[in-house]
Design an enzyme around this catalytic site. Structure first.
Site, PDB file in Angstrom:
ATOM      1  N   GLU A 119       0.844  -1.196   0.000  1.00  0.00           N
ATOM      2  CA  GLU A 119       0.000   0.000   0.000  1.00  0.00           C
ATOM      3  C   GLU A 119       0.882   1.250   0.000  1.00  0.00           C
ATOM      4  O   GLU A 119       2.007   1.229   0.494  1.00  0.00           O
ATOM      5  CB  GLU A 119      -0.943  -0.015   1.215  1.00  0.00           C
ATOM      6  CG  GLU A 119      -2.051  -1.046   1.064  1.00  0.00           C
ATOM      7  CD  GLU A 119      -3.063  -1.023   2.204  1.00  0.00           C
ATOM      8  OE1 GLU A 119      -2.935  -0.179   3.110  1.00  0.00           O
ATOM      9  OE2 GLU A 119      -3.976  -1.877   2.178  1.00  0.00           O
ATOM     10  N   GLN A 167      -7.822   1.313 -24.246  1.00  0.00           N
ATOM     11  CA  GLN A 167      -9.203   0.806 -24.171  1.00  0.00           C
ATOM     12  C   GLN A 167     -10.113   2.031 -24.069  1.00  0.00           C
ATOM     13  O   GLN A 167     -10.489   2.456 -22.985  1.00  0.00           O
ATOM     14  CB  GLN A 167      -9.364  -0.084 -22.943  1.00  0.00           C
ATOM     15  CG  GLN A 167      -8.467  -1.328 -22.967  1.00  0.00           C
ATOM     16  CD  GLN A 167      -8.506  -2.054 -21.635  1.00  0.00           C
ATOM     17  OE1 GLN A 167      -9.557  -2.462 -21.174  1.00  0.00           O
ATOM     18  NE2 GLN A 167      -7.348  -2.193 -20.998  1.00  0.00           N
ATOM     19  N   LYS A 186      -3.043  -2.425 -41.089  1.00  0.00           N
ATOM     20  CA  LYS A 186      -2.635  -3.423 -40.083  1.00  0.00           C
ATOM     21  C   LYS A 186      -3.871  -4.111 -39.507  1.00  0.00           C
ATOM     22  O   LYS A 186      -4.886  -3.473 -39.277  1.00  0.00           O
ATOM     23  CB  LYS A 186      -1.870  -2.702 -38.956  1.00  0.00           C
ATOM     24  CG  LYS A 186      -1.518  -3.564 -37.761  1.00  0.00           C
ATOM     25  CD  LYS A 186      -0.841  -2.744 -36.663  1.00  0.00           C
ATOM     26  CE  LYS A 186      -1.789  -2.341 -35.570  1.00  0.00           C
ATOM     27  NZ  LYS A 186      -1.143  -1.685 -34.419  1.00  0.00           N
TER      28      LYS A 186
HETATM   29  C1  R5P Z   1      -2.120   1.066 -31.355  1.00  0.00           C
HETATM   30  O1  R5P Z   1      -3.154   1.568 -31.798  1.00  0.00           O
HETATM   31  C2  R5P Z   1      -0.950   1.885 -30.915  1.00  0.00           C
HETATM   32  O2  R5P Z   1      -0.922   3.129 -31.571  1.00  0.00           O
HETATM   33  C3  R5P Z   1       0.354   1.146 -31.149  1.00  0.00           C
HETATM   34  O3  R5P Z   1       0.515   0.944 -32.541  1.00  0.00           O
HETATM   35  C4  R5P Z   1       0.395  -0.181 -30.433  1.00  0.00           C
HETATM   36  O4  R5P Z   1       0.012  -0.010 -29.099  1.00  0.00           O
HETATM   37  C5  R5P Z   1       1.780  -0.793 -30.516  1.00  0.00           C
HETATM   38  O5  R5P Z   1       1.768  -2.027 -29.866  1.00  0.00           O
HETATM   39  P1  R5P Z   1       2.873  -3.141 -30.156  1.00  0.00           P
HETATM   40  O6  R5P Z   1       4.219  -2.489 -30.105  1.00  0.00           O
HETATM   41  O7  R5P Z   1       2.664  -4.157 -29.059  1.00  0.00           O
HETATM   42  O8  R5P Z   1       2.559  -3.735 -31.501  1.00  0.00           O
END
Ligand code: R5P
Length: 310
Positions: free
Chosen positions: A36, A94, A190
């Site tokens: 804590e 999120q 992507k």
């Molecule tokens: C996603 O919308 C973010 O802008 C980044 O592209 C993402 O969080 C990158 O995550 P990672 O390096 O795990 O692929």
């Protein structure tokens, strides 16, 4: 006006305080044996406008809780206003329900900060601009585009530049940089077949024989960027530089970058990565401290913050 720092990125807080010719508020932040958090402010802050600097980076829950308790301590010590300066705003990814029964963590964090007693938020390259609307208080979202474009103009001499968004969500950010650099724009289509996995489907735009500048807000596992760089190289890109605001760099990400075809990864210090990137000559850090100090100064003096980006 006074500045207080949480423990997530003391180095950045010290630089900001130094730029503002201020001392950090004397604070005692300790952990009890069970984890804590205990906060005690060791000086009078009654009637002061206090800026609390804390990135809610890994360990996100601890750093967030620490920030909430600091805000609570300031409120109970009669600070006049409390501005939460959150260089890296964790839990921002999120920002909507992505499936029927999921939470919206960015909204929960906004509620927590509001209820703790924050009067204003300052952050950098918020993952999604609409998160500002989750708060019923001013949110100043600072942009790294001027910092990155200045660096590119100074250090990357190629005339054949194309700015590349690694996904659809980053197009506005990438277009802003391309406009400043008078460069072309390309977009990567992507997909995420599973959480934490990314796959390049298509590249929209011409990258052949060009110097590519990928720009994104976050690098976490590194998957998005490494896949994007491989796809660009396969399409004939001459070289690929990557500019990222928040280097989360989880797990093996730093090693992945070192072994990748990236020419250089430029990150900022919204997250303190000193130990993770030691001896990694592919990664360079640009400090955000001057931009943040100037923004804080302008807020304290009721001057325009947006003028910083014109
Ligand atoms: C996603 O919308 C973010 O802008 C980044 O592209 C993402 O969080 C990158 O995550 P990672 O390096 O795990 O692929």
């Amino acid at each position: 006006m006074k500045i207080l720092s949480g423990t997530s990125n003391l180095k950045l807080s010290k630089n900001i305080a130094k730029n503002l010719k201020l001392k950090l508020i004397n604070t005692n932040i300790r952990r009890f044996a069970d984890g804590e958090i205990y906060i005690e402010i060791n000086e009078n802050i009654r009637g002061n406008s206090v800026f609390v600097i804390q990135s809610t980076s890994n360990p996100a829950n601890d750093n967030l809780m620490e920030l909430l308790l600091i805000i609570d301590a300031l409120k109970r010590s009669s600070a006049k206003t409390i501005t939460a300066v959150i260089p890296y705003f964790g839990y921002a990814r999120q920002d909507r329900k992505v499936a029927p029964r999921t939470s919206i963590s960015a909204k929960v964090v906004a509620n927590l900060l509001t209820n703790a007693g924050a009067n204003r938020i300052v952050t950098v390259d918020l993952h999604a601009g609409q998160i500002q609307g989750f708060f019923d208080m001013p949110v100043d979202n600072l942009f790294t585009t001027p910092l990155f474009s200045k660096f590119i103009k100074r250090k990357i001499t190629s005339k054949n530049l194309v700015c590349v968004s690694p996904d659809m969500g980053g197009v506005a950010r990438t277009r802003a940089l391309a406009t400043r650099l008078k460069a072309d724009l390309a977009i990567i289509d992507k997909r995420r077949p599973a959480p934490g996995k990314s796959q390049v489907m298509n590249i929209i735009g011409d990258v052949k024989n060009k110097s590519c500048i990928i720009v994104d807000d976050i690098i976490d596992s590194g998957g998005t960027i490494v896949n994007a760089v491989d796809a660009l190289k396969k399409q004939g890109a001459k070289e690929v530089f990557v500019f990222i605001t928040h280097a989360v760099l989880s797990g093996e990400a730093a090693r992945k970058i070192k072994n990748s075809k990236i020419k250089k990864l430029i990150i900022t210090d919204t997250i303190d990565n000193s130990s993770k990137i030691k001896n990694n000559n592919k990664i360079e850090v640009l400090s955000i401290s001057s931009l943040m100090s100037e923004a804080i100064k302008r807020i304290a003096n009721s001057n325009s913050v947006s003028d910083l980006f014109n």
